[in-house]
Design a protein around this motif. Structure first.
Motif, PDB file in Angstrom:
ATOM      1  N   UNK A  30      27.136 -14.245 -35.334  1.00 53.09           N
ATOM      2  CA  UNK A  30      27.569 -13.208 -34.401  1.00 53.09           C
ATOM      3  C   UNK A  30      26.889 -11.855 -34.598  1.00 53.09           C
ATOM      4  N   UNK A  31      25.758 -11.826 -35.310  1.00 55.21           N
ATOM      5  CA  UNK A  31      24.996 -10.585 -35.452  1.00 55.21           C
ATOM      6  C   UNK A  31      23.511 -10.910 -35.482  1.00 55.21           C
ATOM      7  N   UNK A  32      22.708  -9.999 -34.928  1.00 59.58           N
ATOM      8  CA  UNK A  32      21.260 -10.175 -34.954  1.00 59.58           C
ATOM      9  C   UNK A  32      20.732  -9.834 -36.347  1.00 59.58           C
ATOM     10  N   UNK A  33      19.856 -10.691 -36.857  1.00 61.36           N
ATOM     11  CA  UNK A  33      19.269 -10.467 -38.172  1.00 61.36           C
ATOM     12  C   UNK A  33      17.790 -10.832 -38.137  1.00 61.36           C
ATOM     13  N   UNK A  34      17.051 -10.266 -39.067  1.00 54.15           N
ATOM     14  CA  UNK A  34      15.685 -10.701 -39.353  1.00 54.15           C
ATOM     15  C   UNK A  34      15.748 -11.580 -40.596  1.00 54.15           C
ATOM     16  N   UNK A  35      15.069 -12.714 -40.540  1.00 55.57           N
ATOM     17  CA  UNK A  35      15.094 -13.662 -41.648  1.00 55.57           C
ATOM     18  C   UNK A  35      13.707 -13.730 -42.269  1.00 55.57           C
ATOM     19  N   UNK A  36      13.622 -13.447 -43.549  1.00 53.58           N
ATOM     20  CA  UNK A  36      12.366 -13.520 -44.274  1.00 53.58           C
ATOM     21  C   UNK A  36      12.446 -14.665 -45.290  1.00 53.58           C
ATOM     22  N   UNK A  37      11.522 -15.596 -45.184  1.00 51.43           N
ATOM     23  CA  UNK A  37      11.472 -16.721 -46.123  1.00 51.43           C
ATOM     24  C   UNK A  37      10.588 -16.326 -47.308  1.00 51.43           C
ATOM     25  N   UNK A  38      11.224 -16.006 -48.423  1.00 54.53           N
ATOM     26  CA  UNK A  38      10.472 -15.644 -49.619  1.00 54.53           C
ATOM     27  C   UNK A  38       9.757 -16.878 -50.192  1.00 54.53           C
ATOM     28  N   UNK A  39      10.436 -18.005 -50.166  1.00 54.50           N
ATOM     29  CA  UNK A  39       9.860 -19.310 -50.488  1.00 54.50           C
ATOM     30  C   UNK A  39      10.820 -20.357 -49.935  1.00 54.50           C
ATOM     31  N   UNK A  40      10.575 -21.625 -50.219  1.00 55.81           N
ATOM     32  CA  UNK A  40      11.416 -22.684 -49.645  1.00 55.81           C
ATOM     33  C   UNK A  40      12.860 -22.628 -50.125  1.00 55.81           C
ATOM     34  N   UNK A  41      13.090 -22.002 -51.278  1.00 58.73           N
ATOM     35  CA  UNK A  41      14.421 -21.986 -51.877  1.00 58.73           C
ATOM     36  C   UNK A  41      15.072 -20.603 -51.840  1.00 58.73           C
ATOM     37  N   UNK A  42      14.417 -19.624 -51.241  1.00 67.15           N
ATOM     38  CA  UNK A  42      14.985 -18.280 -51.212  1.00 67.15           C
ATOM     39  C   UNK A  42      14.677 -17.603 -49.883  1.00 67.15           C
ATOM     40  N   UNK A  43      15.705 -17.016 -49.288  1.00 70.58           N
ATOM     41  CA  UNK A  43      15.531 -16.272 -48.044  1.00 70.58           C
ATOM     42  C   UNK A  43      16.262 -14.941 -48.137  1.00 70.58           C
ATOM     43  N   UNK A  44      15.787 -13.994 -47.355  1.00 70.90           N
ATOM     44  CA  UNK A  44      16.417 -12.673 -47.276  1.00 70.90           C
ATOM     45  C   UNK A  44      16.792 -12.403 -45.823  1.00 70.90           C
TER      46      UNK A  44
END
Length: 299
Positions: free
Chosen positions: A40-54
């Protein structure tokens, strides 16, 4: 006037006329993160690697933040996935680890482990009336769902305990009729010697490479002693325990919850016979798809 500040490479403007709110979430997983989304909120998703996201909250959302922040993510892939996260505490020089085993998103029926269900039915005095009748209906419904390659057994308990068979049985018509007759003729009376019933269950020979589940049907007005819970825990390596509670009273729930937690299982609560269909569906979805058994680890 306005103030510009930076966060993870994103420039946000904080207006004097509006209260700002910011949020940064990092997800570390022992297993590859398959999917992630904000509900229910807009976000930017950054994939730091396959096992970690921000996840970074969108600036427009940060100035109008009214709803709960809900994130959904999945670790399920095409096969069983495993992984370990390690944390080293520099202050104490101690290390901790988290190990996860994730089932596949879609299960191939050929991968399922054969199942054995042992129904432990409370027929004590507190079950008189609707609770016992509801427990009988639940047992009959679940017995009717057994597949031809599965095994089952039935134990009744009150002051003592009664066992259907020394060895678990295949669900043919003769054995199912025998089990239904045993459950149907049971009447409420006596004490609540659950310990004796669990001891009887543990004497039933195990079948190799078969997933055993104990299904306790009770109103929760039973004596769940430390000895009983310890006995359940001591056999967690070879069986799980689930409790279907047939009770209308909240003060009976602690015993039901303690028993299911000790057995690494789950409790399902039935307050009247009209809930049988939903309980049947929920229970079967929870226990019908074992794909691992006799799991062990070395370190």
């Amino acid at each position: 006037a306005s103030d510009v500040y930076k966060r993870q490479g994103h420039a946000h403007i904080k207006n004097d006329n509006a209260m700002g709110f910011d949020m940064v979430i990092t997800i570390n997983s022992p297993i590859v993160i398959n999917k992630v989304k904000s509900i229910n909120h807009k976000v930017d998703i950054e994939y730091d690697n396959n096992n970690q996201i921000t996840l970074l909250l969108d600036i427009n959302e940060s100035l109008n933040f009214q709803d709960d922040f809900i994130i959904e993510y999945s670790l399920q892939g095409d096969q069983i996935n495993t992984g370990i996260l390690v944390y080293e505490d520099e202050e104490t020089s101690e290390s901790y680890f988290l190990m996860m085993v994730e089932p596949p998103k879609l299960i191939n029926p050929d991968d399922l482990v054969p199942r054995e269900y042992i129904f432990v039915v409370d027929s004590s005095g507190s079950m008189e009336g609707d609770p016992l009748q509801t427990a009988k209906k639940v047992a009959r419904v679940l017995l009717s769902e057994l597949n031809e390659h599965e095994l089952f057994n039935v134990v009744l308990f009150a002051g003592g305990s009664q066992l259907l068979s020394k060895n678990s049985l295949s669900p043919n018509k003769y054995n199912l009729k025998k089990a239904n007759n045993m459950v149907n003729v049971s009447s409420s009376g006596g004490g609540t010697n659950l310990l004796s019933a669990i001891q009887r269950v543990n004497e039933i020979p195990l079948t190799e490479n078969v997933s055993r589940s104990l299904i306790v049907l009770t109103d929760g007005a039973i004596d769940v002693s430390h000895e009983t819970l310890d006995l359940v825990r001591n056999y967690n390596h070879q069986q799980n325990l689930f409790v279907i509670g047939v009770s209308q009273y909240q003060n009976d729930l602690p015993a039901i919850e303690a028993l299911s937690q000790a057995g690494n299982g789950q409790e399902f609560i039935v307050t009247d016979a009209h809930q049988l269909h939903n309980i049947q569906k929920d229970f079967l979805e929870y226990v019908r798809y074992p794909i691992l058994t006799a799991v062990s680890y070395t370190h």
